[in-house]
Design an enzyme around this catalytic site. Structure first.
Site, short mmCIF file in Angstrom:
data_model
loop_
_atom_site.label_atom_id
_atom_site.label_comp_id
_atom_site.label_asym_id
_atom_site.label_seq_id
_atom_site.Cartn_x
_atom_site.Cartn_y
_atom_site.Cartn_z
N ARG A 168 0.85 -1.18 0.00
CA ARG A 168 0.00 0.00 0.00
C ARG A 168 0.89 1.23 0.00
NH1 ARG A 168 -2.02 -3.50 4.06
NH2 ARG A 168 -4.11 -4.33 3.62
N LYS A 192 -2.05 -2.44 8.09
CA LYS A 192 -3.18 -1.92 8.84
C LYS A 192 -3.19 -2.52 10.24
CE LYS A 192 -6.27 -0.91 4.96
NZ LYS A 192 -7.59 -1.17 4.35
N HIS A 260 -2.35 2.19 -5.88
CA HIS A 260 -3.34 1.15 -5.57
C HIS A 260 -3.53 0.21 -6.76
CE1 HIS A 260 -6.03 -0.25 -2.53
NE2 HIS A 260 -7.07 -0.24 -3.33
N ARG A 263 -0.75 -2.25 -6.86
CA ARG A 263 -0.97 -3.30 -5.86
C ARG A 263 -1.92 -4.37 -6.41
NH1 ARG A 263 -1.42 -4.49 -0.27
NH2 ARG A 263 -3.50 -4.96 0.48
N HIS A 286 -3.85 -9.07 3.76
CA HIS A 286 -5.30 -9.10 3.97
C HIS A 286 -5.61 -9.89 5.23
CE1 HIS A 286 -6.24 -8.42 -0.58
NE2 HIS A 286 -6.05 -7.29 0.07
N TYR A 295 -9.68 -11.78 -6.57
CA TYR A 295 -8.73 -11.99 -7.65
C TYR A 295 -8.99 -13.28 -8.42
CZ TYR A 295 -6.38 -8.05 -5.57
OH TYR A 295 -6.11 -6.80 -5.10
#
Length: 321
Positions: A168, A192, A260, A263, A286, A295
């Site tokens: 990111r 995150k 983004h 990514r 994730h 995906y």
């Protein structure tokens, strides 16, 4: 608590008890779950919006029922809120009521059996492999030039890293020099919730980073003052901002790409070349495999396209039409 508008419609102000409850939940997100300020602010805003909706129907957060959550979802749809945003708000409510249940403040979860909008259908856009190669070749030529400056070496290293590891943009600018493990062809990334992961790098990314660290970063560092721990620096010797990275990527791609999108391109191309979803999930950081499953849809679409172009019977069928 701030007032909000949905589709131009004013919504009523929250009760004091709801105000206190939302603030307490934000403290929980910050202290116990370690979420970043922007994430906490987004969750707080979503809860405020729901609480304001509830007051309009004479209810509160603690007394909300399934019909209230369904009504809120419908209210958002009727005022043109995108399904992805609605899904995010529902996810926020699920987490909030799980917290209340765990703390035994409520006896039932009003979000149970509420169907989430099919936000996975809004597939992330990615670049073709040739488009990514063209970008990397362009910055690579600039970096290999005899008069290449620190900014040129930095930009090429950032692009290689964005595509190699699917980072990111926030993770890129928060990297420190000590996070690099170039001898092990990897980098330690804080994602995150301050969760850390090790991201492997291919040889070209390692080479670009080695050149930047040895030849590019020292020159940029001299332009500033004092000690700077950030890996990627501006021409003034300061930590690079996300805005600068976005501007650089868009400039190199002629407006086609963003950090983004790079990514997403990394993940999409890996799946197309046979990578399993668990590997891609770990690479991207994730928390939920469901986020990564999008995906598979991209890979299937690509498979169908290749099949139509190259399968002899598919090609004959098109000709006959």
């Amino acid at each position: 608590m701030r007032r909000d508008r949905i589709g131009g419609m004013p919504v009523a102000t929250n009760t004091v008890s709801d105000v206190a409850l939302v603030r307490e939940y934000r403290t929980h997100l910050t202290v116990e779950r370690g979420l970043r300020p922007l994430s906490c602010e987004a969750y707080q805003h979503d809860l405020e919006m729901f609480a304001e909706f509830l007051e309009g129907v004479a209810a509160t957060l603690m007394a909300a029922k399934q019909e209230h959550v369904s009504g809120f979802m419908q209210h958002l749809r009727e005022h043109g809120i995108e399904s992805r945003s609605i899904a995010r708000k529902l996810s926020c409510l699920r987490g909030f009521y799980r917290w209340l249940l765990k703390d035994k403040r409520v006896t039932c979860d009003p979000t149970v059996n509420i169907e989430s909008p099919a936000s996975w259908k809004v597939l992330p856009k990615s670049l073709a492999e040739s488009e990514v190669s063209e970008m990397l070749e362009m910055t690579g030529v600039a970096a290999r030039a005899a008069d290449a400056d620190g900014a040129a070496l930095r930009d090429h290293a950032i692009l290689e890293l964005l595509y190699a590891g699917g980072l990111r943009v926030g993770e890129i600018v928060s990297l420190r020099q000590e996070d690099l493990r170039l001898e092990a062809a990897s980098v330690q990334v804080r994602g995150k919730g301050d969760k850390e992961r090790i991201v492997p790098l291919h040889a070209k990314a390692v080479e670009a980073l080695e050149i930047y660290v040895s030849r590019g970063r020292p020159g940029l560092l001299k332009a500033g003052s004092g000690i700077q721990r950030a890996l990627f620096l501006s021409v003034r010797g300061r930590a690079l901002t996300t805005q600068v990275v976005w501007s650089m990527v868009r400039g190199v791609s002629g407006g086609k790409a963003s950090p983004h999108k790079l990514r997403h391109s990394c993940a999409t191309h890996m799946v197309e070349h046979g990578a399993d979803l668990r590997t891609v999930q770990t690479l991207l950081g994730h928390a939920d495999i469901a986020t990564t499953q999008v995906y598979t849809h991209l890979a299937i679409d690509r498979l169908k396209q290749v099949h139509r172009l190259h399968h002899p019977r598919a090609k004959r069928a098109e000709v006959s039409l």
